[in-house]
Write an enzyme that holds these catalytic residues in place. Structure first.
Site, PDB file in Angstrom:
ATOM      1  N   VAL A 194       1.044  -1.287  -0.077  1.00 45.50           N
ATOM      2  CA  VAL A 194       0.236  -0.171   0.173  1.00 45.50           C
ATOM      3  C   VAL A 194       0.902   1.223   0.019  1.00 45.50           C
ATOM      4  O   VAL A 194       0.815   2.199  -0.690  1.00 45.50           O
ATOM      5  CB  VAL A 194      -0.985   0.105   1.181  1.00 45.50           C
ATOM      6  CG1 VAL A 194      -1.530   1.256   1.301  1.00 45.50           C
ATOM      7  CG2 VAL A 194      -1.882  -1.162   1.067  1.00 45.50           C
ATOM      8  N   CYS A 240     -40.096 -19.979  -0.616  1.00 47.02           N
ATOM      9  CA  CYS A 240     -38.964 -20.411  -1.370  1.00 47.02           C
ATOM     10  C   CYS A 240     -37.670 -20.601  -0.857  1.00 47.02           C
ATOM     11  O   CYS A 240     -36.936 -21.703  -0.654  1.00 47.02           O
ATOM     12  CB  CYS A 240     -38.822 -19.560  -2.614  1.00 47.02           C
ATOM     13  SG  CYS A 240     -40.447 -19.662  -3.573  1.00 47.02           S
TER      14      CYS A 240
HETATM   15  N1  LIG Z   1      -2.053  -5.367   0.424  1.00 49.11           N
HETATM   16  C1  LIG Z   1      -3.109  -4.974   0.082  1.00 49.11           C
HETATM   17  O1  LIG Z   1      -3.424  -5.488  -0.957  1.00 49.11           O
HETATM   18  C2  LIG Z   1      -3.986  -4.118   0.800  1.00 49.11           C
HETATM   19  C3  LIG Z   1      -5.031  -3.555   0.419  1.00 49.11           C
HETATM   20  C4  LIG Z   1      -5.799  -2.792   1.349  1.00 49.11           C
HETATM   21  C5  LIG Z   1      -5.402  -2.471   2.451  1.00 49.11           C
HETATM   22  N2  LIG Z   1      -4.224  -3.219   3.132  1.00 49.11           N
HETATM   23  C6  LIG Z   1      -3.867  -3.035   4.320  1.00 49.11           C
HETATM   24  O2  LIG Z   1      -3.162  -1.680   4.308  1.00 49.11           O
HETATM   25  C7  LIG Z   1      -1.845  -2.099   5.645  1.00 49.11           C
HETATM   26  C8  LIG Z   1      -0.535  -2.212   4.784  1.00 49.11           C
HETATM   27  O3  LIG Z   1      -0.564  -3.715   3.761  1.00 49.11           O
HETATM   28  P1  LIG Z   1       0.868  -4.008   3.194  1.00 49.11           P
HETATM   29  O4  LIG Z   1       0.315  -5.158   2.268  1.00 49.11           O
HETATM   30  O5  LIG Z   1       1.310  -2.688   2.510  1.00 49.11           O
HETATM   31  O6  LIG Z   1       1.630  -4.275   4.273  1.00 49.11           O
HETATM   32  P2  LIG Z   1       3.076  -4.766   4.217  1.00 49.11           P
HETATM   33  O7  LIG Z   1       3.396  -5.842   5.051  1.00 49.11           O
HETATM   34  O8  LIG Z   1       3.315  -5.206   2.854  1.00 49.11           O
HETATM   35  O9  LIG Z   1       3.986  -3.542   4.571  1.00 49.11           O
HETATM   36  C9  LIG Z   1       4.143  -2.792   5.942  1.00 49.11           C
HETATM   37  C10 LIG Z   1       5.317  -2.121   6.147  1.00 49.11           C
HETATM   38  O10 LIG Z   1       5.111  -1.283   7.004  1.00 49.11           O
HETATM   39  C11 LIG Z   1       6.583  -1.402   7.616  1.00 49.11           C
HETATM   40  N3  LIG Z   1       6.740  -1.137   8.994  1.00 49.11           N
HETATM   41  C12 LIG Z   1       6.258  -1.686  10.163  1.00 49.11           C
HETATM   42  N4  LIG Z   1       6.312  -1.003  11.367  1.00 49.11           N
HETATM   43  C13 LIG Z   1       6.509   0.236  10.935  1.00 49.11           C
HETATM   44  C14 LIG Z   1       6.775   1.407  11.755  1.00 49.11           C
HETATM   45  N5  LIG Z   1       6.734   1.418  12.924  1.00 49.11           N
HETATM   46  N6  LIG Z   1       7.307   2.540  10.994  1.00 49.11           N
HETATM   47  C15 LIG Z   1       7.274   2.275   9.479  1.00 49.11           C
HETATM   48  N7  LIG Z   1       7.054   1.400   8.951  1.00 49.11           N
HETATM   49  C16 LIG Z   1       6.863   0.303   9.483  1.00 49.11           C
HETATM   50  C17 LIG Z   1       7.082  -2.740   7.379  1.00 49.11           C
HETATM   51  O11 LIG Z   1       8.258  -2.759   7.457  1.00 49.11           O
HETATM   52  C18 LIG Z   1       6.316  -3.132   6.057  1.00 49.11           C
HETATM   53  O12 LIG Z   1       7.538  -2.249   4.999  1.00 49.11           O
HETATM   54  C19 LIG Z   1      -2.634  -3.517   6.185  1.00 49.11           C
HETATM   55  O13 LIG Z   1      -3.343  -2.995   7.248  1.00 49.11           O
HETATM   56  C20 LIG Z   1      -3.264  -4.206   5.377  1.00 49.11           C
HETATM   57  O14 LIG Z   1      -4.508  -4.757   5.723  1.00 49.11           O
HETATM   58  C21 LIG Z   1      -3.538  -3.836   2.298  1.00 49.11           C
END
Ligand SMILES: NC(=O)c1ccc[n+]([C@@H]2O[C@H](COP(=O)([O-])OP(=O)(O)OC[C@H]3O[C@@H](n4cnc5c(N)ncnc54)[C@H](O)[C@@H]3O)[C@@H](O)[C@H]2O)c1
Length: 438
Positions: free
Chosen positions: A11, A268
């Site tokens: 994201v 139904c």
């Molecule tokens: N992947 C998807 O398709 C998608 C779609 C919609 C929503 N989301 C949501 O968005 C959020 C992120 O998803 P993602 O797939 O990008 O996650 P991801 O695991 O790919 O990335 C998360 C990132 O956050 C970083 N991180 C962790 N702690 C941190 C901190 N204290 N400071 C800065 N960075 C930090 C990690 O190192 C990692 O790079 C989640 O809540 C997920 O549910 C994901």
């Protein structure tokens, strides 16, 4: 705008690249040095269509930098998108470790900042997290007040891995949950150009909508897959069946049946679901999602019964008995189940349904009501007014302009109205009105 993005996974990285492409200056922050190094070298930390070229060009434009330091990122930006991971904990709860640790750092970084900063949470967060958990941390760490010195918003992210740049540019909608105009305006400036509707809502509703959408997607996939297992056992082509199902834009792929209300019933849906389950059983095909539908429907009836009993009154009037407005079909009507259960609890029940006249009920319809509410004749009243006179509680299970008008005329301060249909005029009713789940 000067934007900081915390968490450079799928994201965060895609948002960083797209926002920089659109001319904004973006600071990316992550705890993973390898991701920072990749981005600063013009490479993508995630495998996504189009990201290699996009990251190369935005980093070359000098509008992007990736750093570890939270304080610098907050100082040099006006708005922060929080995109850190929120995975499942072992017990199924949401592991908020990363976002909470980050919240402490963000709050501390805010201490020396005077300009009103906007925090936009894009990580999926269980409802209530921003207002009840994160806001207090930010306020305690910064010594500032949310809504005055800084602002919080929740904007669910709807991109899908694999097509995330395309989804970023064409989301189904933009939903912004916030309590103040300032963050809403900032986000409209940032995302308002996208070719979709922009909806502003409460923070908690925005948090919940994200779960609701994902759960719905999971439900759709499972529906298609359970159907396919049944098709396989029956020698039917599942692609053809699901394709035909999707071609019905009136009842299937539409808003139909997606409005909260009372349980389903009738002659139904329950019987056909039961027959489907039996068909599966005969062929050793488990259909737990389909089985769960009937179980969930029963819970919904129980929920209504519990609310009526919780009112404490023994004089209950049921407005509606048939399975839906405009028919006298009582077979498997969940209002009949409600009546039967309330009578079993010793409730003094009265019933009004403009379509139901005992003398006109015939065949299976008559047999059904004789089996379930044998003394219906003694309970039925000719008008809603009579029921209102005899009862303290009115359970409204019919939805028609005539019923709404009669309720306005007869409900007064003595009455507790339990609304099963989503009454459009509840504010106009004299008594205390409560919805089944609203
Ligand atoms: N992947 C998807 O398709 C998608 C779609 C919609 C929503 N989301 C949501 O968005 C959020 C992120 O998803 P993602 O797939 O990008 O996650 P991801 O695991 O790919 O990335 C998360 C990132 O956050 C970083 N991180 C962790 N702690 C941190 C901190 N204290 N400071 C800065 N960075 C930090 C990690 O190192 C990692 O790079 C989640 O809540 C997920 O549910 C994901």
């Amino acid at each position: 705008m000067n934007i900081s993005i915390f968490g450079l996974g799928y994201v965060g990285a895609v948002s960083l690249a797209c926002l920089a492409r659109d001319g904004h200056t973006v600071i990316g922050v992550d705890v993973d040095q390898a991701k920072l190094d990749l981005i600063n070298a013009g490479m993508t930390p995630v495998v996504e269509e189009g990201m290699v070229e996009l990251m190369q060009s935005v980093v070359a434009s000098d509008r992007v930098r990736a750093i570890r330091d939270v304080e610098t990122a907050i100082r040099d930006s006006a708005i922060s998108l929080i995109c850190v991971g929120t995975p499942s904990a072992a017990n199924g709860s949401q592991d908020q470790g990363a976002v909470l640790r980050l919240a402490h750092q963000l709050g501390a970084a805010l201490r020396n900042k005077m300009a009103p900063h906007v925090f936009v949470f894009r990580s999926t967060l269980v409802p209530g997290t921003v207002e009840e958990v994160i806001r207090p941390i930010l306020e305690a760490e910064s010594g500032q007040r949310e809504g005055v010195d800084f602002f919080c918003a929740f904007q669910p992210e709807f991109l899908r891995e694999g097509t995330s740049i395309r989804d970023y540019d064409k989301p189904p909608f933009t939903i912004v949950g916030c309590n103040h105009d300032f963050p809403a305006e900032r986000l409209r400036a940032l995302f308002g150009h996208l070719p979709c509707e922009f909806y502003r809502t409460s923070v908690r509703a925005a948090e919940l909508v994200k779960y609701c959408c994902n759960n719905f997607h999971a439900l759709k996939i499972t529906f298609a897959n359970e159907t396919a297992r049944l098709c396989e056992a029956l020698g039917v082509d599942p692609f053809q069946v699901m394709d035909l199902l999707c071609r019905d834009g009136q009842l299937n792929i539409s808003k139909a049946y997606l409005r909260p209300g009372y349980a389903f019933g009738g002659s139904c849906l329950p019987k056909d679901l039961r027959a489907t389950l039996y068909l599966g059983k005969q062929r050793d095909i488990d259909l737990p999602m389909h089985a769960g539908i009937l179980a969930s429907n029963r819970h919904h009836v129980d929920h209504a019964i519990a609310k009526v009993l919780a009112s404490g009154s023994r004089r209950v009037g049921l407005i509606g008995l048939s399975f839906k407005t405009g028919t006298d079909d009582l077979r498997e009507s969940p209002l009949v189940t409600l009546a039967e259960q309330l009578l079993g609890k010793g409730i003094q029940l009265r019933v009004y349904d403009p379509e139901v006249h005992l003398s006109r009920l015939l065949g299976a319809n008559r047999r059904f009501i004789d089996d379930h509410v044998p003394h219906l004749g003694e309970l039925l009243r000719e008008t809603l007014g009579e029921v209102a006179d005899e009862c303290d509680v009115l359970v409204v299970g019919l939805s028609s302009p005539g019923i709404f008008a009669a309720l306005e005329a007869h409900v007064d301060s003595r009455h507790y109205v339990l609304d099963l249909v989503g009454l459009p005029n509840r504010a106009a009713l004299g008594g205390r009105v409560e919805g089944l789940c609203w």
